[in-house]
Design a protein around this motif. Sequence first.
Motif, short mmCIF file in Angstrom:
data_model
loop_
_atom_site.label_atom_id
_atom_site.label_comp_id
_atom_site.label_asym_id
_atom_site.label_seq_id
_atom_site.Cartn_x
_atom_site.Cartn_y
_atom_site.Cartn_z
N LEU A 364 41.74 -5.65 49.83
CA LEU A 364 41.71 -4.46 48.98
C LEU A 364 42.89 -3.53 49.27
O LEU A 364 43.54 -3.01 48.35
CB LEU A 364 40.39 -3.72 49.18
CG LEU A 364 39.15 -4.38 48.54
CD1 LEU A 364 37.87 -3.81 49.12
CD2 LEU A 364 39.18 -4.21 47.02
N SER A 367 46.03 -4.80 47.87
CA SER A 367 46.11 -4.75 46.40
C SER A 367 46.94 -3.56 45.93
O SER A 367 47.38 -3.53 44.78
CB SER A 367 44.71 -4.69 45.79
OG SER A 367 44.09 -3.43 46.03
N SER A 373 44.36 -10.48 43.46
CA SER A 373 42.99 -10.86 43.11
C SER A 373 42.36 -11.53 44.32
O SER A 373 43.06 -12.01 45.21
CB SER A 373 42.98 -11.83 41.92
OG SER A 373 43.63 -11.29 40.80
N LYS A 389 30.29 -10.54 45.73
CA LYS A 389 30.80 -9.41 44.94
C LYS A 389 30.23 -8.08 45.45
O LYS A 389 30.94 -7.06 45.46
CB LYS A 389 30.45 -9.60 43.46
CG LYS A 389 31.33 -10.59 42.73
CD LYS A 389 31.35 -10.33 41.23
CE LYS A 389 29.98 -10.38 40.61
NZ LYS A 389 30.04 -10.14 39.14
N GLU A 393 32.33 -4.89 46.68
CA GLU A 393 32.18 -3.58 46.04
C GLU A 393 31.84 -2.51 47.08
O GLU A 393 32.34 -1.38 46.99
CB GLU A 393 31.10 -3.65 44.96
CG GLU A 393 30.84 -2.35 44.22
CD GLU A 393 32.05 -1.80 43.48
OE1 GLU A 393 32.03 -0.61 43.12
OE2 GLU A 393 33.03 -2.56 43.27
N ARG A 396 35.02 -1.71 48.82
CA ARG A 396 35.95 -1.03 47.89
C ARG A 396 35.60 0.44 47.76
O ARG A 396 36.48 1.32 47.78
CB ARG A 396 35.89 -1.71 46.52
CG ARG A 396 36.93 -1.16 45.53
CD ARG A 396 36.65 -1.62 44.12
NE ARG A 396 35.48 -0.98 43.53
CZ ARG A 396 35.49 0.25 43.04
NH1 ARG A 396 36.58 1.00 43.08
NH2 ARG A 396 34.39 0.76 42.52
N GLN A 397 34.30 0.71 47.62
CA GLN A 397 33.87 2.11 47.46
C GLN A 397 34.15 2.91 48.73
O GLN A 397 34.54 4.09 48.65
CB GLN A 397 32.40 2.16 47.09
CG GLN A 397 32.12 1.65 45.68
CD GLN A 397 30.68 1.87 45.25
OE1 GLN A 397 29.93 2.59 45.90
NE2 GLN A 397 30.28 1.26 44.15
N ALA A 402 40.90 1.07 43.68
CA ALA A 402 40.54 0.58 42.34
C ALA A 402 40.05 -0.86 42.40
O ALA A 402 40.45 -1.64 43.27
CB ALA A 402 41.77 0.68 41.43
N PRO A 403 39.16 -1.26 41.47
CA PRO A 403 38.66 -2.64 41.44
C PRO A 403 39.78 -3.66 41.26
O PRO A 403 40.82 -3.35 40.66
CB PRO A 403 37.71 -2.65 40.24
CG PRO A 403 37.35 -1.22 40.02
CD PRO A 403 38.55 -0.42 40.42
N VAL A 406 38.04 -10.65 40.42
CA VAL A 406 37.27 -11.48 41.35
C VAL A 406 36.97 -12.82 40.69
O VAL A 406 36.41 -12.87 39.59
CB VAL A 406 35.94 -10.80 41.74
CG1 VAL A 406 35.23 -11.61 42.81
CG2 VAL A 406 36.18 -9.38 42.21
N ASP A 427 35.78 -13.13 36.84
CA ASP A 427 36.98 -12.80 36.06
C ASP A 427 37.83 -14.03 35.78
O ASP A 427 38.61 -14.06 34.83
CB ASP A 427 37.81 -11.75 36.79
CG ASP A 427 37.08 -10.41 36.89
OD1 ASP A 427 36.53 -9.98 35.88
OD2 ASP A 427 37.07 -9.82 37.99
#
Length: 550
Positions: A364, A367, A373, A389, A393, A396-397, A402-403, A406, A427
């Motif tokens: 992350l 990124s 990805s 996932k 998430e 990430r939070q 930002a997302p 995946v 995705d």
Amino acid sequence: MAVRSTYRIQHQEIVVSEIAKSPNEERRRLEQAIAQSKLEIEALRAKVHGQADAGKAAILAAHLELLEDPELVETAVSAIDKGKSAASAWQQTYTSQAQQLSRLQNELLAARANDLRDMGGRVLRILTGATLEAKTYPDNTILIAEDLTPSDTATMDRSKVLGFCTVGGGATSHVSILARSMDIPAIAGTEPRVLDLPDGTPVILDGSKGTLRLNPSPEEMEKVRRLQARLKQKRQIDLAAANDPAITTDGYRLEIVANIGSKADAEKSVDLGGEGVGLLRSEFIFMERDSAPSEAEQTEIYSSIAKVLGPDRSLIIRTLDVGGDKPLPYLPIPHEENPFLGERGVRIGFDRPEILRTQLRAILQASQSGKVSVMFPMIARLEEFRMAKAMLEEERQKLGIAPIPVGIMVEIPAAAVMAHQFAAEADFFSIGTNDLTQYTLAMDRGHPKLAPYVDGLNPAVLSLIGMAAKAANDHGKWCGICGGIGSDPQAVPLLMGLGIKELSVSVPTIPSIKAQVRELSFAECQKLAEKALTLNTAAEVRALCPLPEE
């Protein structure tokens, strides 16, 4: 492909004395020999770094790490304390450990056993005062050997040696990796009877087909020489157009990206026209270490690769994929009767969540340096993907980043069969054809008798690929290939015809694959794929799609 005569390589026998002086003196001798070995390996590393060969340098770095293995040294010192000479204690220690590794019967550990013998032999030579025999080869040589050490390969005179053939090793051995990095034709794991060939035997070695043709006629030799000349000319033409997109004669765009394991691979892929990275094998960052890399280390590595690729090229990072045939010393996995059906891929991440979460945080953060990805390996059930996932998430939070896209590796038949369900939540897909093939056919791709039948162009495997591609396309997603057949010229038209949008290939093949796509018609590829699915065997499919030069 190489056409020349054979030359057998045999390794030097070293005589070891059992006569020992005082334990203190023998320990000092061992320490000095290890220190001298480190200097020799560092000199070799400097040489290959000067040749900009990251593959060789990484394997020599693994030799240095083996020399610093405390267990190896402590075992040898213990034998010295019991009265053995330094040479005898060291020989007993490293050969015993190498034998234990090789008996485990998997290619990765066999490669490490070969590294251990190579490194151990270097120290033993210094301890015994044996003179290293400089290897000289005749012009136009194809080496025949029971096995080659990484040192043999790293110091090989490419002006003399055109290719080699070994009885030991396999496609994932360090020697095979070196051969690919040197772009030298090679066959590993061939029949032992090749060792009986007399020096000077004329042969044709075809690394792409894994064949060694003995005593070919002058007409056959000349035919292959002409083919070599044409291929050399074609490679130059392909390289000149390497940065052009891969668009078929009727306008279908196929993205050609690279399978990589390092920053150096990424740099080379960009030079050869790669449009991104479809698979960063992150396990290479975890291998040849005593402990897992830290979050900061991983972030730096991933970020540096993203920066090499720039803002417009994608970087897909596969999370740690170990277990089965890819164990790690600091991640012990209990004995499993069927390791390929046990804890591997994302299952390890769920069992050791701190390792997976650390890696996800690093991905992350990286990124922010590029178009990154993440892709989860060995997904068989929707619950697994949702769990992975959810972990991503949560991290990430916490980071406030930002997302990112995946995806999943489609390498278990269940994922291909349920591709429509997965496509609604992923995705993108990337199909790992090596594992998909062995799981579909229930054949171990490393099995000496079954390996020749483990072919990704088997109609059953192609059907699963088609199912995954159709599901992705129906959901407005894309499906790529990151397995071995993506680099196979016979497979390219079929994969495109099945609806594949991206091929992630070995770095050296990027220009030739792009050039091949430009000569194809997408409409014709679709018809070819439809026909292939009606056939009965991989051999019939390959007959339908002859190699371009044929």
